[in-house]
Design a protein around this motif. Structure first.
Motif, PDB file in Angstrom:
ATOM      1  N   PRO A  83       0.777  -1.079   0.355  1.00 50.30           N
ATOM      2  CA  PRO A  83       0.207   0.236  -0.191  1.00 50.30           C
ATOM      3  C   PRO A  83       1.031   1.358   0.086  1.00 50.30           C
ATOM      4  CG  PRO A  83      -1.098  -1.344   1.923  1.00 50.30           C
ATOM      5  CD  PRO A  83       0.344  -2.206   0.818  1.00 50.30           C
ATOM      6  N   GLU A  84       1.394   1.552   1.229  1.00 51.69           N
ATOM      7  CA  GLU A  84       2.478   2.544   0.448  1.00 51.69           C
ATOM      8  C   GLU A  84       3.649   2.922  -0.556  1.00 51.69           C
ATOM      9  OE1 GLU A  84       4.850   2.473   3.630  1.00 51.69           O
ATOM     10  OE2 GLU A  84       3.284   1.967   5.572  1.00 51.69           O
ATOM     11  N   ALA A  85       3.817   1.540  -1.033  1.00 52.64           N
ATOM     12  CA  ALA A  85       4.388   1.984  -2.694  1.00 52.64           C
ATOM     13  C   ALA A  85       2.895   2.575  -3.623  1.00 52.64           C
ATOM     14  CB  ALA A  85       5.003   0.967  -3.239  1.00 52.64           C
ATOM     15  N   PHE A  86       2.515   1.812  -3.725  1.00 59.96           N
ATOM     16  CA  PHE A  86       0.720   2.471  -4.092  1.00 59.96           C
ATOM     17  C   PHE A  86       0.738   3.776  -4.327  1.00 59.96           C
ATOM     18  CE2 PHE A  86      -3.146   2.564  -4.455  1.00 59.96           C
ATOM     19  CZ  PHE A  86      -3.837   2.147  -5.478  1.00 59.96           C
ATOM     20  N   ILE A  87       0.068   3.899  -3.051  1.00 58.10           N
ATOM     21  CA  ILE A  87       0.106   5.613  -2.450  1.00 58.10           C
ATOM     22  C   ILE A  87       1.143   6.228  -2.857  1.00 58.10           C
ATOM     23  CG2 ILE A  87       0.272   7.324  -0.179  1.00 58.10           C
ATOM     24  CD1 ILE A  87      -1.025   4.674   1.016  1.00 58.10           C
ATOM     25  N   VAL A  88       2.132   6.361  -3.124  1.00 56.68           N
ATOM     26  CA  VAL A  88       3.517   7.377  -3.820  1.00 56.68           C
ATOM     27  C   VAL A  88       3.283   7.317  -5.109  1.00 56.68           C
ATOM     28  CG1 VAL A  88       5.579   7.452  -3.825  1.00 56.68           C
ATOM     29  CG2 VAL A  88       4.987   6.684  -1.398  1.00 56.68           C
ATOM     30  N   HIS A 103       0.493   6.472  -7.496  1.00 51.78           N
ATOM     31  CA  HIS A 103      -0.549   6.964  -7.336  1.00 51.78           C
ATOM     32  C   HIS A 103      -0.333   8.704  -7.007  1.00 51.78           C
ATOM     33  CE1 HIS A 103      -2.657   3.016  -8.900  1.00 51.78           C
ATOM     34  NE2 HIS A 103      -2.097   2.621  -9.078  1.00 51.78           N
ATOM     35  N   ASN A 104      -0.127   9.115  -5.796  1.00 46.51           N
ATOM     36  CA  ASN A 104      -0.320  10.817  -5.882  1.00 46.51           C
ATOM     37  C   ASN A 104       0.629  11.081  -6.564  1.00 46.51           C
ATOM     38  OD1 ASN A 104      -2.281   9.737  -3.861  1.00 46.51           O
ATOM     39  ND2 ASN A 104      -0.904  10.365  -1.580  1.00 46.51           N
ATOM     40  N   LEU A 105       1.768  10.636  -6.792  1.00 44.95           N
ATOM     41  CA  LEU A 105       2.807  11.467  -8.483  1.00 44.95           C
ATOM     42  C   LEU A 105       2.110  10.936  -9.562  1.00 44.95           C
ATOM     43  CD1 LEU A 105       6.240   9.722  -7.169  1.00 44.95           C
ATOM     44  CD2 LEU A 105       4.887  11.644  -6.896  1.00 44.95           C
ATOM     45  N   GLU A 106       0.920   9.579  -9.564  1.00 45.90           N
ATOM     46  CA  GLU A 106       0.588  10.493 -10.904  1.00 45.90           C
ATOM     47  C   GLU A 106      -0.359  11.334 -10.624  1.00 45.90           C
ATOM     48  OE1 GLU A 106      -1.197   6.741 -11.475  1.00 45.90           O
ATOM     49  OE2 GLU A 106       0.457   5.495 -12.464  1.00 45.90           O
ATOM     50  N   ARG A 107      -1.269  11.816  -9.765  1.00 43.29           N
ATOM     51  CA  ARG A 107      -2.191  12.384  -9.584  1.00 43.29           C
ATOM     52  C   ARG A 107      -2.176  13.717  -9.940  1.00 43.29           C
ATOM     53  NH1 ARG A 107      -3.540  15.377  -4.995  1.00 43.29           N
ATOM     54  NH2 ARG A 107      -5.251  16.199  -5.302  1.00 43.29           N
ATOM     55  N   ASP A 115       0.469  16.134  -1.547  1.00 40.59           N
ATOM     56  CA  ASP A 115       0.786  16.571  -0.509  1.00 40.59           C
ATOM     57  C   ASP A 115       1.855  15.531  -0.135  1.00 40.59           C
ATOM     58  OD1 ASP A 115       0.475  16.922   2.431  1.00 40.59           O
ATOM     59  OD2 ASP A 115      -1.951  16.088   2.063  1.00 40.59           O
ATOM     60  N   THR A 116       2.944  16.277   0.626  1.00 39.46           N
ATOM     61  CA  THR A 116       3.944  15.753   1.546  1.00 39.46           C
ATOM     62  C   THR A 116       3.824  14.762   2.209  1.00 39.46           C
ATOM     63  OG1 THR A 116       5.144  17.852   1.456  1.00 39.46           O
ATOM     64  CG2 THR A 116       5.402  16.588  -1.112  1.00 39.46           C
ATOM     65  N   GLU A 117       3.241  15.917   3.051  1.00 36.74           N
ATOM     66  CA  GLU A 117       3.201  15.938   5.019  1.00 36.74           C
ATOM     67  C   GLU A 117       3.009  14.139   4.914  1.00 36.74           C
ATOM     68  OE1 GLU A 117       3.781  17.470   7.065  1.00 36.74           O
ATOM     69  OE2 GLU A 117       4.651  19.683   5.666  1.00 36.74           O
ATOM     70  N   MET A 118       2.167  13.454   3.653  1.00 36.03           N
ATOM     71  CA  MET A 118       1.866  11.708   4.450  1.00 36.03           C
ATOM     72  C   MET A 118       2.655  11.729   4.397  1.00 36.03           C
ATOM     73  SD  MET A 118      -0.087  10.173   1.210  1.00 36.03           S
ATOM     74  CE  MET A 118      -1.770  12.099   1.203  1.00 36.03           C
ATOM     75  N   PHE A 119       4.223  12.129   3.467  1.00 33.14           N
ATOM     76  CA  PHE A 119       5.190  11.127   3.037  1.00 33.14           C
ATOM     77  C   PHE A 119       5.848  10.469   4.379  1.00 33.14           C
ATOM     78  CE2 PHE A 119       4.897  12.170  -1.302  1.00 33.14           C
ATOM     79  CZ  PHE A 119       4.093  11.258  -1.442  1.00 33.14           C
ATOM     80  N   TYR A 120       6.009  11.778   5.035  1.00 29.87           N
ATOM     81  CA  TYR A 120       6.805  11.707   7.205  1.00 29.87           C
ATOM     82  C   TYR A 120       6.534  10.421   7.501  1.00 29.87           C
ATOM     83  CZ  TYR A 120       8.752  16.246   6.390  1.00 29.87           C
ATOM     84  OH  TYR A 120       9.277  17.251   5.604  1.00 29.87           O
ATOM     85  N   ASP A 121       5.607   9.669   7.640  1.00 35.15           N
ATOM     86  CA  ASP A 121       4.179   9.100   8.057  1.00 35.15           C
ATOM     87  C   ASP A 121       4.783   7.273   7.230  1.00 35.15           C
ATOM     88  OD1 ASP A 121       3.813  10.544   9.959  1.00 35.15           O
ATOM     89  OD2 ASP A 121       1.586  11.063   8.634  1.00 35.15           O
ATOM     90  N   LEU A 122       5.452   7.523   6.666  1.00 38.03           N
ATOM     91  CA  LEU A 122       5.490   6.246   5.230  1.00 38.03           C
ATOM     92  C   LEU A 122       6.088   5.608   5.700  1.00 38.03           C
ATOM     93  CD1 LEU A 122       4.424   6.807   2.173  1.00 38.03           C
ATOM     94  CD2 LEU A 122       2.765   6.384   3.783  1.00 38.03           C
ATOM     95  N   SER A 123       6.655   4.147   5.778  1.00 36.28           N
ATOM     96  CA  SER A 123       7.496   2.863   6.030  1.00 36.28           C
ATOM     97  C   SER A 123       8.566   3.111   4.764  1.00 36.28           C
ATOM     98  CB  SER A 123       7.227   2.002   6.737  1.00 36.28           C
ATOM     99  OG  SER A 123       7.136   1.400   5.359  1.00 36.28           O
ATOM    100  N   ALA A 124       9.599   1.771   5.214  1.00 34.83           N
ATOM    101  CA  ALA A 124      10.146   1.866   4.138  1.00 34.83           C
ATOM    102  C   ALA A 124       9.833   1.770   3.059  1.00 34.83           C
ATOM    103  CB  ALA A 124      11.921   1.150   4.853  1.00 34.83           C
ATOM    104  N   ASP A 125       8.905   0.783   3.027  1.00 40.23           N
ATOM    105  CA  ASP A 125       8.191   0.303   2.227  1.00 40.23           C
ATOM    106  C   ASP A 125       8.151   1.233   0.855  1.00 40.23           C
ATOM    107  OD1 ASP A 125       7.946  -2.073   2.677  1.00 40.23           O
ATOM    108  OD2 ASP A 125       5.561  -1.761   3.921  1.00 40.23           O
ATOM    109  N   ALA A 126       7.794   2.814   1.218  1.00 42.70           N
ATOM    110  CA  ALA A 126       7.984   3.568   0.270  1.00 42.70           C
ATOM    111  C   ALA A 126       8.614   4.829   0.181  1.00 42.70           C
ATOM    112  CB  ALA A 126       6.990   4.670   0.620  1.00 42.70           C
ATOM    113  N   THR A 159      13.897  16.523   3.318  1.00 42.33           N
ATOM    114  CA  THR A 159      13.828  16.343   3.915  1.00 42.33           C
ATOM    115  C   THR A 159      13.235  14.952   4.331  1.00 42.33           C
ATOM    116  OG1 THR A 159      12.922  19.079   4.188  1.00 42.33           O
ATOM    117  CG2 THR A 159      12.126  17.344   6.168  1.00 42.33           C
ATOM    118  N   VAL A 160      11.946  15.331   3.776  1.00 40.82           N
ATOM    119  CA  VAL A 160      11.637  13.512   4.131  1.00 40.82           C
ATOM    120  C   VAL A 160      12.070  12.214   4.033  1.00 40.82           C
ATOM    121  CG1 VAL A 160       9.659  11.907   3.060  1.00 40.82           C
ATOM    122  CG2 VAL A 160       8.606  13.932   3.493  1.00 40.82           C
TER     123      VAL A 160
END
Length: 517
Positions: free
Chosen positions: A425-430, A432-436, A444-455, A476-477
């Motif tokens: 899911p975390e790689a999927f979020i990165v 598709h949000n880049l495609e958007r 929105d780059t704030e959510m990237f801080y809460d992701l794990s090494a998967d992303a 920074t992320v």
């Protein structure tokens, strides 16, 4: 000749009185000593592999060791009995391996809990029974019942596996040795204090000899960890290898319930619900799937429109599934015509509910198109697909083997866990949000801080392409992720996502240290 006198038969000796053994509280285990030894070995292995700041490769190794011990203790006979339920090993192996593959804080507890459920199911059905014979609520009963019964096996295995009579034969010697130590310690203490004050050189030497640290806290902690791991292993092994004396859940098909609701009453309810669902589904299809759904309904923002209806529609779909199950179980259908009419109308209710569920998914998609993906939204999508699959399976089992709905729902739940792991899911979020961002120019780059090494690999690629538009936030992320990954993994902690994240950061030049293998 003296006439022969027939010998009178000897009176039969009285049969020894045999007292029937009391029925044990638990089914007995055939090889308690070997089971106890295997449990202790698994407890030590669990302490070595899992007493870590992070879990990784150690978890699937421990699960594989537990299953291997189960197969070894059960022998060929046990494996022959377990073979009909051996398909549980496939999802158990997959979710265990994914603990060493995914780093997500959402997926780790989900995978561990799923592995625990599968282990309890495997232990219950190792020697007899069939998983597919359980009813829907029986899965919950089997899991908690197996866990509760497993708690009782460690003391039983200790009692049956340890030679208490041998200890009793040496009790006099052990008691004499204990009394000798109790007499010796105070004498040594008095003499030691006197000699310590008599000579300074002897005193300093004695202090150096006694200044070592035994590490009692560490030893006690390790001992408790080994005891806990051994107890869990003993519970699983003991419950799986028990010699059954009575019938248990899964040994036979679930008995059908006594119908209590008349067909007319049930059809009245079904017709009314179907009419309501048909009107609502018609509006949803007209607006969300045929009309202009690129903007929310009049008077609503995207957030308000999605939130106002989404959760209500999911609840409606869940309640409809429960309603269909209850009607199928409790409605009287005495003729073939009544059975066909009931099945047709109930299947129509399921179809209309699937349209309502598709409406909820469409609302969520509108919201995601406007604001992007998050972990909660991705997991919710997978849950809704699983709910739709369960509804569709319910419609199938209305016409074919109704008793197999429970195992299909169980398989659907397992499938949703595996889908989340394969989806990442975390790689999927990165991604598709880049495609958007490419479509809308908003990210929105704030959510990237809460992701794990998967992303991290996806974030590294994004930083390379978006350095001009977002020179600060993405750097920074990545810096924060770099700080999290600076702590090296030991072999039991090794995780594929963390390894790939370190390698991706190394290629950027931000990390000069070599990547651990």
């Amino acid at each position: 000749m003296t006439p022969s006198v027939p010998l009178s038969p000897l009176p039969p000796s009285p049969a020894p009185s045999v007292t029937a053994p009391a029925r044990p509280l638990l089914p007995w285990v055939r090889a308690p000593r070997r089971t106890l030894a295997a449990s202790l070995a698994l407890g030590v292995l669990a302490e070595v592999l899992l007493d870590r700041s992070r879990w990784g490769l150690g978890f699937p190794l421990l699960v594989a060791s537990l299953v291997g011990a189960l197969a070894w203790l059960g022998g060929r006979e046990g494996w022959q009995r377990a073979r009909p339920n051996a398909w549980l090993l496939a999802p158990l192996g997959l979710v265990s391996v994914f603990v060493a593959v995914r780093d997500s804080s959402w997926l780790l507890p989900l995978n561990v809990m799923t592995a625990a459920v599968l282990l309890m199911m495997l232990a219950h059905f190792w020697a007899a029974g069939r998983v597919e014979r359980l009813g829907l609520t029986d899965y919950v009963v089997v899991f908690f019942g197996s866990a509760a019964q497993g708690l009782l096996y460690p003391p039983v295995l200790v009692r049956d596996g340890v030679d208490v009579r041998g200890l009793k034969s040496h009790s006099r010697l052990l008691w004499a040795l204990t009394r000798g130590l109790l007499l010796t310690l105070p004498v040594l203490l008095v003499f030691g204090l006197l000699l310590d004050s008599a000579d300074s050189i002897f005193s300093s030497t004695l202090q150096r000899l006694l200044s070592f640290d035994l590490g009692l806290e560490l030893l006690v902690g390790r001992g408790m960890g080994v005891a806990f791991g051994a107890s869990v292993a003993a519970g699983v092994l003991g419950h799986a290898l028990r010699r059954r004396a009575t019938k248990e859940l899964g040994d036979a098909e679930v008995a059908p319930a006594t119908p209590r609701l008349g067909l007319i009453e049930a059809l009245t309810l079904i017709f009314a619900v179907n009419a309501l669902f048909f009107v609502f589904a018609a509006f949803q299809v007209a607006y969300l799937f045929i009309g202009d759904a690129s903007s929310p309904a009049a008077g609503y923002t995207f957030a308000e429109y999605a939130r106002r209806g989404f959760f209500e529609l999911v609840i409606v779909a869940s309640l409809t599934l429960a309603l269909v199950m209850a009607l199928t179980r409790w409605t009287r259908r005495e003729t073939r015509t009544a059975q066909t009419v009931f099945r047709a109308n109930t299947s129509l209710m399921v179809v209309l509910t699937l349209i309502i569920l598709a409406s909820a998914m469409r609302r969520l998609s509108l919201y995601e198109d406007a604001f992007g993906y998050t972990l909660l939204r991705v997991h919710t999508h997978v849950f809704m697909v699983a709910l739709g699959a369960a509804l569709a399976w319910r419609a199938v089992t209305l016409w074919w083997k109704p008793e197999r709905f429970a195992v299909g729902a169980f398989a659907t739940a397992l499938g949703s866990v595996l889908v989340l792991n394969f989806l990442n899911p975390e790689a999927f979020i990165v991604r598709h949000n880049l495609e958007r961002y490419a479509r809308t120019g908003s990210l929105d780059t704030e959510m990237f801080y809460d992701l794990s090494a998967d992303a991290v690999p996806g974030l590294v690629r994004a930083e390379a392409t978006l350095a001009e538009q977002y020179p600060g936030p993405l750097a920074t992320v990545l810096k924060e992720h770099l700080e999290r990954l600076e702590q090296r993994d030991t072999v039991p902690e090794w995780n594929l996502s963390r390894f790939l994240a370190r390698r991706a950061l190394l290629r950027t030049g931000a990390w000069s240290a070599p990547v651990n293998p």
